[in-house]
Design a protein around this motif. Structure first.
Motif, PDB file in Angstrom:
ATOM      1  N   PRO A  44       0.433  -1.100  -0.106  1.00  0.00           N
ATOM      2  CA  PRO A  44      -0.288  -0.205  -0.126  1.00  0.00           C
ATOM      3  C   PRO A  44       0.680   0.666   0.107  1.00  0.00           C
ATOM      4  CG  PRO A  44       0.088  -0.456   1.904  1.00  0.00           C
ATOM      5  CD  PRO A  44       1.068  -1.434   1.670  1.00  0.00           C
ATOM      6  N   THR A  45       2.127   1.141  -0.299  1.00  0.00           N
ATOM      7  CA  THR A  45       2.821   2.460   0.060  1.00  0.00           C
ATOM      8  C   THR A  45       3.553   2.399  -1.163  1.00  0.00           C
ATOM      9  OG1 THR A  45       3.085   2.360   2.385  1.00  0.00           O
ATOM     10  CG2 THR A  45       5.221   3.252   1.704  1.00  0.00           C
ATOM     11  N   LEU A  46       3.910   3.499  -1.322  1.00  0.00           N
ATOM     12  CA  LEU A  46       4.902   4.096  -2.812  1.00  0.00           C
ATOM     13  C   LEU A  46       5.882   4.826  -2.254  1.00  0.00           C
ATOM     14  CD1 LEU A  46       2.571   5.115  -6.214  1.00  0.00           C
ATOM     15  CD2 LEU A  46       3.506   2.215  -5.156  1.00  0.00           C
ATOM     16  N   LEU A  47       7.117   4.601  -2.991  1.00  0.00           N
ATOM     17  CA  LEU A  47       7.582   5.052  -2.565  1.00  0.00           C
ATOM     18  C   LEU A  47       8.612   6.007  -4.259  1.00  0.00           C
ATOM     19  CD1 LEU A  47      10.834   6.708  -0.823  1.00  0.00           C
ATOM     20  CD2 LEU A  47      11.863   4.553  -1.278  1.00  0.00           C
ATOM     21  N   LEU A  48       8.698   7.574  -3.765  1.00  0.00           N
ATOM     22  CA  LEU A  48       9.016   8.128  -4.766  1.00  0.00           C
ATOM     23  C   LEU A  48      10.446   9.139  -4.287  1.00  0.00           C
ATOM     24  CD1 LEU A  48       5.937  10.228  -5.598  1.00  0.00           C
ATOM     25  CD2 LEU A  48       6.365   8.082  -5.980  1.00  0.00           C
ATOM     26  N   GLN A 127       1.192   2.966 -11.567  1.00  0.00           N
ATOM     27  CA  GLN A 127       1.090   2.477 -13.116  1.00  0.00           C
ATOM     28  C   GLN A 127       1.706   3.692 -13.929  1.00  0.00           C
ATOM     29  OE1 GLN A 127       2.011  -0.700 -14.455  1.00  0.00           O
ATOM     30  NE2 GLN A 127       1.358  -1.401 -12.287  1.00  0.00           N
ATOM     31  N   ALA A 128       0.636   4.096 -13.165  1.00  0.00           N
ATOM     32  CA  ALA A 128      -0.012   6.016 -13.786  1.00  0.00           C
ATOM     33  C   ALA A 128       1.350   6.947 -13.637  1.00  0.00           C
ATOM     34  CB  ALA A 128      -1.235   6.236 -13.220  1.00  0.00           C
ATOM     35  N   LEU A 129       1.828   6.755 -13.183  1.00  0.00           N
ATOM     36  CA  LEU A 129       3.105   7.305 -12.913  1.00  0.00           C
ATOM     37  C   LEU A 129       4.944   6.997 -13.307  1.00  0.00           C
ATOM     38  CD1 LEU A 129       3.281   8.749  -9.070  1.00  0.00           C
ATOM     39  CD2 LEU A 129       2.182   9.184 -10.751  1.00  0.00           C
ATOM     40  N   GLN A 130       4.600   5.644 -14.284  1.00  0.00           N
ATOM     41  CA  GLN A 130       5.173   5.396 -15.531  1.00  0.00           C
ATOM     42  C   GLN A 130       5.784   6.818 -16.231  1.00  0.00           C
ATOM     43  OE1 GLN A 130       7.308   2.802 -13.771  1.00  0.00           O
ATOM     44  NE2 GLN A 130       6.008   2.416 -11.729  1.00  0.00           N
ATOM     45  N   GLY A 131       6.943   6.747 -16.525  1.00  0.00           N
ATOM     46  CA  GLY A 131       7.370   7.418 -17.407  1.00  0.00           C
ATOM     47  C   GLY A 131       6.948   8.524 -17.568  1.00  0.00           C
ATOM     48  N   ARG A 132       6.429   9.425 -16.066  1.00  0.00           N
ATOM     49  CA  ARG A 132       5.962  10.989 -15.887  1.00  0.00           C
ATOM     50  C   ARG A 132       7.054  11.748 -15.251  1.00  0.00           C
ATOM     51  NH1 ARG A 132      -0.129  11.465 -13.733  1.00  0.00           N
ATOM     52  NH2 ARG A 132       0.705  13.570 -13.595  1.00  0.00           N
ATOM     53  N   PHE A 133       7.444  13.034 -15.542  1.00  0.00           N
ATOM     54  CA  PHE A 133       8.152  14.088 -15.055  1.00  0.00           C
ATOM     55  C   PHE A 133       7.208  15.118 -14.605  1.00  0.00           C
ATOM     56  CE2 PHE A 133       9.957  11.859 -19.038  1.00  0.00           C
ATOM     57  CZ  PHE A 133      11.173  12.311 -18.867  1.00  0.00           C
ATOM     58  N   ILE A 140      11.228   8.404  -9.713  1.00  0.00           N
ATOM     59  CA  ILE A 140      11.222   6.848  -9.824  1.00  0.00           C
ATOM     60  C   ILE A 140      10.636   6.886  -8.652  1.00  0.00           C
ATOM     61  CG2 ILE A 140      13.272   5.474  -9.487  1.00  0.00           C
ATOM     62  CD1 ILE A 140      15.212   7.711  -9.955  1.00  0.00           C
ATOM     63  N   ALA A 141       9.643   5.746  -9.280  1.00  0.00           N
ATOM     64  CA  ALA A 141       8.368   5.380  -7.948  1.00  0.00           C
ATOM     65  C   ALA A 141       8.460   3.494  -8.059  1.00  0.00           C
ATOM     66  CB  ALA A 141       7.299   5.576  -8.376  1.00  0.00           C
ATOM     67  N   ASP A 142       8.294   2.825  -7.268  1.00  0.00           N
ATOM     68  CA  ASP A 142       8.401   1.980  -6.824  1.00  0.00           C
ATOM     69  C   ASP A 142       7.739   1.616  -5.087  1.00  0.00           C
ATOM     70  OD1 ASP A 142       8.663  -0.506  -6.787  1.00  0.00           O
ATOM     71  OD2 ASP A 142      10.695  -0.715  -6.969  1.00  0.00           O
TER      72      ASP A 142
END
Length: 278
Positions: A44-48, A127-133, A140-142
């Motif tokens: 449930p946690t994302l790291l940017l 999925q929505a953050l992939q390739g965004r700036f 860089i999200a994971d």
């Protein structure tokens, strides 16, 4: 053996798994770490990583030109970034926590941790953050293993007593104002209250419950009608029982004794009627 390994998992005694990566989702050694970094496949946690760029990146409190920065302007810059990120990620689901690191070490500087209420919401956001700036830099999200930020944050920093400063290996969470927190996270409480009120109203007007209440009220009215009606008839019967055809009370009425003259007159009348009959 299995219980022992489970008890030391993610601690300093664990010689296989990295405790820092397990607690804060980042390690100063990176890929060169001698211990394993178990990256979760779902969380449930994302790291940017390194997303927030401080205006005093080179020297704290000083801009790149060497001019001192007003602390209020630094805070305004951070809260603008915080609100921008929150509004964008809130599109994918309810956010329980959004933390931005105030550390200066390379593996933690500008890290943003987003804890969603549901794992599906975090996956959709990833999925929505992939390739965004953002601000001309790639995002860089994971997924992150961190779900309990109490274990990841530096307690000494919260007490203003951390002697390691910005290079501490635990999270120094940058705080936002109460007004901004109420504005962003208060929407969830308001929506919950509206939802609870609507659910309570829908339960109170349930058709089935309404029919049961009407049926209960009808039964009560019938019982009251029967009780009042039987009481009236019983009182009528008692009145008829107390009175004879001439209207004199037969039961329960006091006995009135006749005087001596009335008795003599009645006796003389009986004697005359008897003589006439003879």
């Amino acid at each position: 053996m299995a219980e022992h390994l489970a008890s030391i998992f993610g601690t300093e005694k664990d010689r296989v798994n990295c405790p820092f990566y397990f607690k804060i989702g980042a390690c100063r050694h990176g890929d060169r770490c001698s211990r394993l970094h178990n990256r979760p496949t779902i969380s449930p946690t994302l790291l940017l990583s390194n997303m927030y760029q401080r205006p005093d990146m080179i020297t704290p409190g000083v801009d790149p030109q060497g001019q001192p920065l007003d602390p209020s302007k630094i805070q305004d810059h951070f809260e603008d970034f915080y609100e921008d990120i929150f509004e964008e990620l809130n599109k994918f689901g309810e956010i329980e926590s959004l933390n931005v690191c105030d550390n200066l070490a390379d593996h933690m500087i500008g890290n943003v941790y987003v804890l969603f209420k549901e794992e599906d919401h975090a996956n959709a956001a990833l999925q929505a953050l992939q390739g965004r700036f953002y601000s001309g830099r790639p995002i860089i999200a994971d997924f992150s293993p961190v779900t309990d930020f109490r274990e990841a944050t530096c307690r000494q920093y919260e007490e203003n007593s951390c002697n390691r400063g910005g290079y501490c290996n635990f999270m120094h969470v940058k705080q936002i104002s109460r007004e901004l927190r109420r504005k962003l996270f208060g929407r969830y409480r308001r929506s919950y209250r509206r939802g609870s009120r609507s659910r309570s109203r829908s339960r109170s007007i349930s058709p089935r419950r309404k029919r049961e209440r009407e049926r209960e009220r009808g039964d009560v009215r019938d019982r009251d009608r029967d009780r009042h009606g039987n009481g009236k008839r019983s009182s009528d019967r008692s009145e008829r029982h107390d009175r004879d055809g001439g209207g004199r009370r037969r039961h329960g009425s006091p006995v009135v004794r006749e005087g001596s003259e009335e008795r003599r007159a009645r006796i003389e009348q009986w004697n005359r009627e008897r003589d006439e009959g003879v």
